[in-house]
Motif scaffolding. Structure first.
Motif, PDB file in Angstrom:
ATOM      1  N   UNK A   8       0.806  -1.217   0.000  1.00 20.23           N
ATOM      2  CA  UNK A   8       0.000   0.000   0.000  1.00 20.23           C
ATOM      3  C   UNK A   8       0.842   1.270   0.000  1.00 20.23           C
ATOM      4  N   UNK A   9       2.133   1.138   0.237  1.00 25.11           N
ATOM      5  CA  UNK A   9       3.029   2.288   0.079  1.00 25.11           C
ATOM      6  C   UNK A   9       3.286   2.582  -1.396  1.00 25.11           C
ATOM      7  N   UNK A  10       2.888   1.649  -2.258  1.00 24.25           N
ATOM      8  CA  UNK A  10       2.989   1.838  -3.698  1.00 24.25           C
ATOM      9  C   UNK A  10       1.613   1.789  -4.329  1.00 24.25           C
ATOM     10  N   UNK A  11       1.511   1.170  -5.494  1.00 20.29           N
ATOM     11  CA  UNK A  11       0.290   1.148  -6.292  1.00 20.29           C
ATOM     12  C   UNK A  11      -0.310  -0.268  -6.276  1.00 20.29           C
ATOM     13  N   UNK A  12      -1.249  -0.503  -5.375  1.00 19.65           N
ATOM     14  CA  UNK A  12      -1.871  -1.828  -5.284  1.00 19.65           C
ATOM     15  C   UNK A  12      -2.662  -2.141  -6.549  1.00 19.65           C
ATOM     16  N   UNK A  13      -3.273  -1.133  -7.135  1.00 22.05           N
ATOM     17  CA  UNK A  13      -4.032  -1.357  -8.378  1.00 22.05           C
ATOM     18  C   UNK A  13      -3.134  -1.945  -9.469  1.00 22.05           C
ATOM     19  N   UNK A  14      -1.871  -1.571  -9.478  1.00 16.91           N
ATOM     20  CA  UNK A  14      -0.939  -2.138 -10.454  1.00 16.91           C
ATOM     21  C   UNK A  14      -0.748  -3.633 -10.215  1.00 16.91           C
ATOM     22  N   UNK A  15      -0.738  -4.048  -8.952  1.00 17.41           N
ATOM     23  CA  UNK A  15      -0.630  -5.476  -8.655  1.00 17.41           C
ATOM     24  C   UNK A  15      -1.897  -6.219  -9.092  1.00 17.41           C
ATOM     25  N   UNK A  16      -3.041  -5.584  -8.884  1.00 21.87           N
ATOM     26  CA  UNK A  16      -4.298  -6.181  -9.347  1.00 21.87           C
ATOM     27  C   UNK A  16      -4.279  -6.335 -10.864  1.00 21.87           C
ATOM     28  N   UNK A  17      -3.809  -5.291 -11.559  1.00 22.43           N
ATOM     29  CA  UNK A  17      -3.782  -5.316 -13.022  1.00 22.43           C
ATOM     30  C   UNK A  17      -2.793  -6.338 -13.566  1.00 22.43           C
ATOM     31  N   UNK A  18      -1.785  -6.691 -12.771  1.00 21.41           N
ATOM     32  CA  UNK A  18      -0.804  -7.675 -13.236  1.00 21.41           C
ATOM     33  C   UNK A  18      -1.452  -9.044 -13.450  1.00 21.41           C
ATOM     34  N   UNK A  19      -2.626  -9.251 -12.862  1.00 23.25           N
ATOM     35  CA  UNK A  19      -3.359 -10.505 -13.074  1.00 23.25           C
ATOM     36  C   UNK A  19      -3.633 -10.739 -14.562  1.00 23.25           C
ATOM     37  N   UNK A  20      -3.716  -9.662 -15.342  1.00 20.27           N
ATOM     38  CA  UNK A  20      -3.991  -9.781 -16.772  1.00 20.27           C
ATOM     39  C   UNK A  20      -2.735 -10.125 -17.569  1.00 20.27           C
ATOM     40  N   UNK A  21      -1.563  -9.988 -16.922  1.00 24.35           N
ATOM     41  CA  UNK A  21      -0.304 -10.229 -17.627  1.00 24.35           C
ATOM     42  C   UNK A  21       0.347 -11.541 -17.243  1.00 24.35           C
ATOM     43  N   UNK A  22      -0.130 -12.157 -16.167  1.00 21.33           N
ATOM     44  CA  UNK A  22       0.478 -13.382 -15.667  1.00 21.33           C
ATOM     45  C   UNK A  22      -0.553 -14.498 -15.643  1.00 21.33           C
ATOM     46  N   UNK A  23      -0.129 -15.707 -15.996  1.00 17.88           N
ATOM     47  CA  UNK A  23      -1.074 -16.822 -16.000  1.00 17.88           C
ATOM     48  C   UNK A  23      -1.243 -17.446 -14.619  1.00 17.88           C
ATOM     49  N   UNK A  24      -0.466 -17.018 -13.628  1.00 20.38           N
ATOM     50  CA  UNK A  24      -0.618 -17.599 -12.288  1.00 20.38           C
ATOM     51  C   UNK A  24      -0.901 -16.578 -11.197  1.00 20.38           C
ATOM     52  N   UNK A  25      -0.729 -15.300 -11.470  1.00 20.27           N
ATOM     53  CA  UNK A  25      -0.954 -14.232 -10.490  1.00 20.27           C
ATOM     54  C   UNK A  25      -2.445 -13.905 -10.479  1.00 20.27           C
ATOM     55  N   UNK A  26      -3.135 -14.231  -9.380  1.00 20.56           N
ATOM     56  CA  UNK A  26      -4.591 -14.065  -9.291  1.00 20.56           C
ATOM     57  C   UNK A  26      -4.919 -13.047  -8.193  1.00 20.56           C
ATOM     58  N   UNK A  27      -5.211 -11.828  -8.603  1.00 18.58           N
ATOM     59  CA  UNK A  27      -5.482 -10.739  -7.657  1.00 18.58           C
ATOM     60  C   UNK A  27      -6.621  -9.919  -8.253  1.00 18.58           C
ATOM     61  N   UNK A  28      -7.866 -10.425  -8.168  1.00 19.49           N
ATOM     62  CA  UNK A  28      -8.976  -9.798  -8.885  1.00 19.49           C
ATOM     63  C   UNK A  28      -9.457  -8.478  -8.305  1.00 19.49           C
ATOM     64  N   UNK A  29      -9.264  -8.276  -6.999  1.00 17.53           N
ATOM     65  CA  UNK A  29      -9.768  -7.077  -6.339  1.00 17.53           C
ATOM     66  C   UNK A  29      -9.063  -6.938  -4.999  1.00 17.53           C
ATOM     67  N   UNK A  30      -9.246  -5.792  -4.349  1.00 14.88           N
ATOM     68  CA  UNK A  30      -8.596  -5.576  -3.049  1.00 14.88           C
ATOM     69  C   UNK A  30      -8.993  -6.648  -2.053  1.00 14.88           C
ATOM     70  N   UNK A  31     -10.247  -7.070  -2.102  1.00 16.91           N
ATOM     71  CA  UNK A  31     -10.705  -8.168  -1.264  1.00 16.91           C
ATOM     72  C   UNK A  31     -11.693  -8.991  -2.074  1.00 16.91           C
ATOM     73  N   UNK A  32     -11.707 -10.305  -1.810  1.00 19.78           N
ATOM     74  CA  UNK A  32     -12.507 -11.198  -2.638  1.00 19.78           C
ATOM     75  C   UNK A  32     -12.663 -12.544  -1.940  1.00 19.78           C
ATOM     76  N   UNK A  33     -13.523 -13.386  -2.505  1.00 17.76           N
ATOM     77  CA  UNK A  33     -13.837 -14.693  -1.934  1.00 17.76           C
ATOM     78  C   UNK A  33     -13.471 -15.795  -2.918  1.00 17.76           C
ATOM     79  N   UNK A  34     -12.884 -16.872  -2.383  1.00 14.65           N
ATOM     80  CA  UNK A  34     -12.555 -18.050  -3.168  1.00 14.65           C
ATOM     81  C   UNK A  34     -13.371 -19.226  -2.655  1.00 14.65           C
TER      82      UNK A  34
END
Length: 333
Positions: A122-148
């Motif tokens: 959170x000292x950086x850009x968390x939204x960028x980590x969420x968006x990385x989900x679209x660039x990686x086939x294993x990084x799953x970060x759909x939203x700040x909080x979510x249910x599996x």
């Protein structure tokens, strides 16, 4: 005032409706399997200068690959502080490759990584980590909080994991000053998440219900129990009979059991801290296991959820298990 509360509630309902209780497909249907297995790793995020990793991170990644190969792992829970010390600044940051893709390279770790954010993120850009989900086939970060939600194969039983953003809920903290979270940046976002959380917990009929966040509820180490979570989350875990709460933040491995709930601290993915200054700030007799010694070289958790139980094993990076606990399925009577 009433209008404000109603607006917050409607916003929360809107957010909840964005994340229906769909079941994740781990591709286990055709296999002779009767359990789900995963690793839990916190505070694994390297350093922001060459070589961008630490000796602890490298050793822990190596042992994770061995355990995943030998015992099996269907996914990884990444419990925050994914990139030290100030997160990432964009989805194109080289840190994704330097601290993640180039470290956890084993075939056994090329599985889904379900990610949540820590205070350093959170000292950086968390939204960028969420968006990385679209660039990686294993990084799953759909939203700040979510249910599996998962079906445990060939058992008729289910596992739910609620992934929280405890920084949005409680505020950021300064590790170097050993501060408690200073309160949420936006109260409306904190309240929206809390209402969503209570709704998901109340609705859950899962046989095993896990909640994960970055900050600990209970911890004996440097940061100690998180006052905000004791006030806002702890009563909900008890009321809705959660199986366990998993977190990082303190850089060690801990297992604390209180009110029938297992509290798993797995924050030894990159640094180690043997500090136990808050030992007397958790319920007496609740601490079942603790290690933060440098000699372990790092550590993580392996969990297996089967028809009637969840087995949690704490591993050190130098190649042996340290502690194992068995948690029963939820009882609704």
């Amino acid at each position: 005032m009433a209008l404000t509360l109603m607006s917050t509630f409607l916003a929360a309902v809107s957010v909840a409706s964005c994340y229906p209780a769909a079941f994740e497909d781990l591709g286990l249907g055709g296999k002779n399997r009767t359990s789900i297995k995963f690793l839990a790793l916190g505070d694994w995020g390297g350093v922001p200068y060459p070589p961008y990793i630490t000796a602890v991170q490298k050793a822990t990644a190596g042992e994770m690959s061995v355990v995943a190969e030998r015992m099996g792992a269907d996914f990884v829970l990444a419990l925050g502080d994914n990139f030290y010390y100030t997160g990432v600044n964009s989805v194109d940051s080289s840190r994704f490759k330097e601290t993640f893709e180039s470290v956890y390279t084993a075939k056994s770790l090329r599985i889904p990584w379900y990610v949540l954010a820590g205070n350093h993120d959170h000292a950086g850009n968390v939204k960028a980590q969420i968006d990385y989900s679209k660039k990686s086939d294993r990084w799953k970060f759909p939203s700040y909080y979510y249910e599996l939600n998962f079906r445990i194969p060939n058992t008729g039983k289910t596992l739910s994991i609620i992934m929280l953003d405890t920084i949005m809920l409680c505020g950021n903290s300064d590790d170097f000053l050993d501060e408690q979270p200073r309160g949420p940046l936006r109260a409306v976002d904190a309240n929206r998440q809390l209402i969503w959380l209570q709704d998901r917990l109340a609705r859950s009929k899962a046989d095993f219900l896990l909640v994960a966040g970055h900050y600990p509820v209970w911890s004996v180490s440097e940061h100690g129990p998180t006052k905000c979570l004791l006030q806002r989350l702890h009563p909900l875990l008890i009321k809705y009979k959660a199986t366990a709460y998993l977190c990082g933040h303190d850089h060690n491995l801990q297992y604390i059991e209180e009110s029938g709930i297992g509290y798993v601290v797995s924050g030894a993915g990159n640094f180690l801290d043997p500090d136990i200054r808050h030992w007397n700030h958790v319920p007496k007799g609740a601490v079942k296991f603790f290690t933060g010694e440098a000699s372990t070289l790092g550590g993580f958790v392996h969990a297996e959820v089967s028809k009637k139980k969840m087995v949690v094993t704490f591993f050190q990076a130098k190649g042996t298990s340290l502690y194992r606990v068995v948690l029963p399925q939820r009882q609704f009577v």
